[in-house]
Every structure is written in C-alpha cells, then in structure tokens.
Design a protein around this motif. Sequence first.
Motif, PDB file in Angstrom:
ATOM      1  N   LYS A   1     -29.398 -12.263  22.558  1.00  0.00           N
ATOM      2  CA  LYS A   1     -27.982 -12.025  22.274  1.00  0.00           C
ATOM      3  C   LYS A   1     -27.247 -13.316  21.899  1.00  0.00           C
ATOM      4  O   LYS A   1     -26.350 -13.301  21.054  1.00  0.00           O
ATOM      5  N   GLY A   2     -27.650 -14.423  22.539  1.00  0.00           N
ATOM      6  CA  GLY A   2     -26.891 -15.671  22.360  1.00  0.00           C
ATOM      7  C   GLY A   2     -27.366 -16.568  21.242  1.00  0.00           C
ATOM      8  O   GLY A   2     -26.694 -17.546  20.909  1.00  0.00           O
ATOM      9  N   CYS A   3     -28.522 -16.261  20.621  1.00  0.00           N
ATOM     10  CA  CYS A   3     -29.073 -17.107  19.549  1.00  0.00           C
ATOM     11  C   CYS A   3     -29.353 -16.246  18.317  1.00  0.00           C
ATOM     12  O   CYS A   3     -30.515 -15.955  18.000  1.00  0.00           O
ATOM     13  N   PRO A   4     -28.316 -15.826  17.616  1.00  0.00           N
ATOM     14  CA  PRO A   4     -28.483 -14.868  16.514  1.00  0.00           C
ATOM     15  C   PRO A   4     -29.178 -15.434  15.279  1.00  0.00           C
ATOM     16  O   PRO A   4     -29.589 -14.672  14.407  1.00  0.00           O
ATOM     17  N   PHE A   5     -29.309 -16.778  15.191  1.00  0.00           N
ATOM     18  CA  PHE A   5     -29.888 -17.374  13.986  1.00  0.00           C
ATOM     19  C   PHE A   5     -31.347 -17.792  14.158  1.00  0.00           C
ATOM     20  O   PHE A   5     -31.909 -18.465  13.291  1.00  0.00           O
TER      21      PHE A   5
ATOM     22  N   ILE B   1     -43.062 -10.602  29.944  1.00  0.00           N
ATOM     23  CA  ILE B   1     -42.129  -9.891  29.069  1.00  0.00           C
ATOM     24  C   ILE B   1     -42.609  -8.454  28.894  1.00  0.00           C
ATOM     25  O   ILE B   1     -43.746  -8.214  28.482  1.00  0.00           O
ATOM     26  N   THR B   2     -41.722  -7.504  29.186  1.00  0.00           N
ATOM     27  CA  THR B   2     -42.073  -6.087  29.071  1.00  0.00           C
ATOM     28  C   THR B   2     -41.307  -5.454  27.914  1.00  0.00           C
ATOM     29  O   THR B   2     -40.663  -6.146  27.121  1.00  0.00           O
ATOM     30  N   ILE B   3     -41.339  -4.152  27.832  1.00  0.00           N
ATOM     31  CA  ILE B   3     -40.781  -3.451  26.678  1.00  0.00           C
ATOM     32  C   ILE B   3     -39.289  -3.725  26.487  1.00  0.00           C
ATOM     33  O   ILE B   3     -38.807  -3.846  25.344  1.00  0.00           O
ATOM     34  N   SER B   4     -38.519  -3.885  27.558  1.00  0.00           N
ATOM     35  CA  SER B   4     -37.085  -4.124  27.406  1.00  0.00           C
ATOM     36  C   SER B   4     -36.820  -5.466  26.724  1.00  0.00           C
ATOM     37  O   SER B   4     -35.853  -5.610  25.959  1.00  0.00           O
ATOM     38  N   GLY B   5     -37.687  -6.450  26.994  1.00  0.00           N
ATOM     39  CA  GLY B   5     -37.543  -7.746  26.344  1.00  0.00           C
ATOM     40  C   GLY B   5     -37.844  -7.658  24.862  1.00  0.00           C
ATOM     41  O   GLY B   5     -37.088  -8.183  24.028  1.00  0.00           O
ATOM     42  N   TRP B   6     -38.934  -6.981  24.498  1.00  0.00           N
ATOM     43  CA  TRP B   6     -39.303  -6.853  23.088  1.00  0.00           C
ATOM     44  C   TRP B   6     -38.264  -6.037  22.328  1.00  0.00           C
ATOM     45  O   TRP B   6     -37.948  -6.353  21.162  1.00  0.00           O
ATOM     46  N   GLU B   7     -37.719  -5.016  22.964  1.00  0.00           N
ATOM     47  CA  GLU B   7     -36.695  -4.204  22.297  1.00  0.00           C
ATOM     48  C   GLU B   7     -35.421  -4.997  22.054  1.00  0.00           C
ATOM     49  O   GLU B   7     -34.755  -4.820  21.024  1.00  0.00           O
ATOM     50  N   SER B   8     -35.072  -5.887  22.970  1.00  0.00           N
ATOM     51  CA  SER B   8     -33.867  -6.700  22.776  1.00  0.00           C
ATOM     52  C   SER B   8     -34.048  -7.667  21.604  1.00  0.00           C
ATOM     53  O   SER B   8     -33.099  -7.927  20.854  1.00  0.00           O
ATOM     54  N   ILE B   9     -35.267  -8.193  21.435  1.00  0.00           N
ATOM     55  CA  ILE B   9     -35.537  -9.064  20.289  1.00  0.00           C
ATOM     56  C   ILE B   9     -35.358  -8.279  18.990  1.00  0.00           C
ATOM     57  O   ILE B   9     -34.720  -8.749  18.038  1.00  0.00           O
ATOM     58  N   GLY B  10     -35.912  -7.070  18.946  1.00  0.00           N
ATOM     59  CA  GLY B  10     -35.778  -6.235  17.759  1.00  0.00           C
ATOM     60  C   GLY B  10     -34.341  -5.860  17.465  1.00  0.00           C
ATOM     61  O   GLY B  10     -33.949  -5.700  16.306  1.00  0.00           O
ATOM     62  N   LEU B  11     -33.538  -5.733  18.514  1.00  0.00           N
ATOM     63  CA  LEU B  11     -32.151  -5.302  18.352  1.00  0.00           C
ATOM     64  C   LEU B  11     -31.235  -6.433  17.912  1.00  0.00           C
ATOM     65  O   LEU B  11     -30.359  -6.246  17.059  1.00  0.00           O
ATOM     66  N   TYR B  12     -31.444  -7.645  18.461  1.00  0.00           N
ATOM     67  CA  TYR B  12     -30.471  -8.730  18.250  1.00  0.00           C
ATOM     68  C   TYR B  12     -30.949  -9.858  17.334  1.00  0.00           C
ATOM     69  O   TYR B  12     -30.122 -10.565  16.759  1.00  0.00           O
ATOM     70  N   CYS B  13     -32.258 -10.054  17.192  1.00  0.00           N
ATOM     71  CA  CYS B  13     -32.759 -11.199  16.409  1.00  0.00           C
ATOM     72  C   CYS B  13     -32.991 -10.797  14.955  1.00  0.00           C
ATOM     73  O   CYS B  13     -34.134 -10.681  14.491  1.00  0.00           O
TER      74      CYS B  13
ATOM     75  N   GLY C   1     -41.205  -4.847  14.741  1.00  0.00           N
ATOM     76  CA  GLY C   1     -41.355  -4.567  13.313  1.00  0.00           C
ATOM     77  C   GLY C   1     -40.200  -3.798  12.720  1.00  0.00           C
ATOM     78  O   GLY C   1     -39.751  -4.078  11.604  1.00  0.00           O
ATOM     79  N   ASN C   2     -39.689  -2.806  13.461  1.00  0.00           N
ATOM     80  CA  ASN C   2     -38.595  -1.972  12.952  1.00  0.00           C
ATOM     81  C   ASN C   2     -37.239  -2.657  13.087  1.00  0.00           C
ATOM     82  O   ASN C   2     -36.325  -2.407  12.293  1.00  0.00           O
ATOM     83  N   GLY C   3     -37.117  -3.527  14.088  1.00  0.00           N
ATOM     84  CA  GLY C   3     -35.812  -4.141  14.339  1.00  0.00           C
ATOM     85  C   GLY C   3     -35.574  -5.437  13.592  1.00  0.00           C
ATOM     86  O   GLY C   3     -34.480  -5.664  13.068  1.00  0.00           O
ATOM     87  N   CYS C   4     -36.576  -6.307  13.531  1.00  0.00           N
ATOM     88  CA  CYS C   4     -36.421  -7.625  12.892  1.00  0.00           C
ATOM     89  C   CYS C   4     -36.718  -7.486  11.401  1.00  0.00           C
ATOM     90  O   CYS C   4     -37.880  -7.554  10.981  1.00  0.00           O
ATOM     91  N   LYS C   5     -35.697  -7.310  10.609  1.00  0.00           N
ATOM     92  CA  LYS C   5     -35.860  -6.973   9.197  1.00  0.00           C
ATOM     93  C   LYS C   5     -36.508  -8.088   8.382  1.00  0.00           C
ATOM     94  O   LYS C   5     -37.099  -7.829   7.337  1.00  0.00           O
ATOM     95  N   HIS C   6     -36.396  -9.335   8.857  1.00  0.00           N
ATOM     96  CA  HIS C   6     -36.946 -10.466   8.092  1.00  0.00           C
ATOM     97  C   HIS C   6     -38.272 -10.952   8.665  1.00  0.00           C
ATOM     98  O   HIS C   6     -38.828 -11.947   8.179  1.00  0.00           O
TER      99      HIS C   6
END
Length: 301
Positions: A239-243, A255-267, A290-295
Amino acid sequence: MGVVSRKQCSCITNLPDDYLYLIFEKLDSNLDRESFGLTCHRFLNIHDSSCKVLDLQHLSWLKNSSSGYIEVHSCMIHRLLNRFRQLESLSLTGCKDVTDSGLVLLQKYGLQLRSIDLDYCPRITNVGFSSIASGCPSLSNCRQLRELRITGCSKINGIGFKGCSSTLASLEANCCVLATDLTEVLSGGGLEYLNIAFNYHIMGYGLAAVGSGVAANLKTLNLSGCSFVTDYVIIRISKGCPFLQEWNLASCKNITISGWESIGLYCQSLERIHVNGCFKLCGRGLLALGNGCKHLSVIYM
C-alpha cells in the motif's frame, strides 16, 4: 615591454592552471591521465585535484600479496583525502583496518561526495558513521550524496541515518544488523533502491515502516532472506510503495495468500518479483500476481 623568448612561450609549464585543467579534461584514457600526473609536481597537483573517483581496490600497491586484503589504516585515509579533495565517489570496500577516525576528514573534504562505499569495513561503528552524517555533510546537510553502501558493517545499526538528506536514493545494507525500527534509515524520504537482505535484527513491525509513506518513492526493494516477513509487512509495503518495479522476496517463507493478493491489488507498477524459496506461494497466489500486476513480466522462481 619585455622580450619573451620563443622557448619560454612554447613551454607548457608556463600555461596558467586553468589551461592545464582544460588539457587534462581532454585526456581520454586513464594511462594518459596517469602519465600527465607523473610529469612534475605541478601536473600531479592538477591530476589529484581533478580526481573524481577513488576506489582503493584498484590500488594494487595497497593489497597484501598473501591475503589479498587491502591494508589501509586510518592515517593513510587521512593522507588520501587530503590529496584528493574533489572526490565524488569513494570506495573503502574491504578495508578491514579502517576505524572511525579514518572518516573524520570526510567532514572537511566530503562536500562533493555522491557515492560512499563502506562494504565490509568491520571496524567502522555508529560513531564513525555519525561523523559522516554530521559533517560530510553527506547525510544531514549534504545535497549531493545519492548512493551509500554498508554491506557487512556489523557495527552500524542505522542510528546515524537520522535526518539524512532526501537526495540519498540508494542504500545497500544487506547482511547488516540494522535496528529493529527502520524509521531513521528511511527518514530522508528519497530512497528509490533499498537492499536490506539477510538482516535478521529487524522485526516485522520495524520493517512495516517501509510502507508508512516515507519510502513512497521506492522502485527496487530487496528483502531476500528476511524470513520474519509476514503478510502484515507485505500488505503495509504494498500500500505504501506504489512505484515498486522490482521486489525480491526470495526465501520469505511466511507469506501466505493474503500477502500475494495485496501485491496484486496495490503494486500496479511491479515488473519483476523474486519468489524462489517462498514455500507458501500456491497457484492462487500466482494468479493474484499475474492478474493484478498489469506490468509484471518476470517471476523468478
């Protein structure tokens, strides 16, 4: 009007220093520059005062022939800094005998430094590091320093970073013993590259400070080998490092599923991620990345 001989006019040593500096700057090869400095004492002064980079690893006469280590004591550092006063980059990597007193002259001659490398200087402590911070003035007042390396410096825990300059963009501090709270290390707010891999002294709540907003400009973050990293830390940093463009989480085993999902959602700027040794990463977590991190283009497994 006095008569000036043809011989006197054509002698290069009669040129003003400003002209000699211009000539020196036109020399392309290191060999030509070294040869220039060996001509006479005046030319040597021109050479030394024009030197921008000093890496003691490249000074073969300082190496012990049997051990291969750089044998440099603090008194020699004083002489080198007194000689090369316009340095922009200084590397003391592997100088095992350099102590805090060897850094004192940085308070006087470190005004132009953009890069300082203290990797594997085991005798430098917070005291010496603070002398850089207070006088280089590289961390607190300097508006030049951009890169700092303290890998393997086991007696530096990060206290001297307090109030560091916002120009500090890169910090290599893997295999260190940084304090449990990273607030002072991040206090400058300008870091774009941070490597704190294999740092076993920072607890989860301290590492979460990376995501508090003071490191919002981070583009590369290396947390490999930090086995204490939890989902809470990952969520805060996401959440705090969007770039963030590259994130190394190798061997972060908790790191479990909630951690990986947060990366996909915010990074959304993430391009490369290292997940080798992350044993709790499953197919669902990979889909979230894969679905969350578009780049995202590279996953190191």
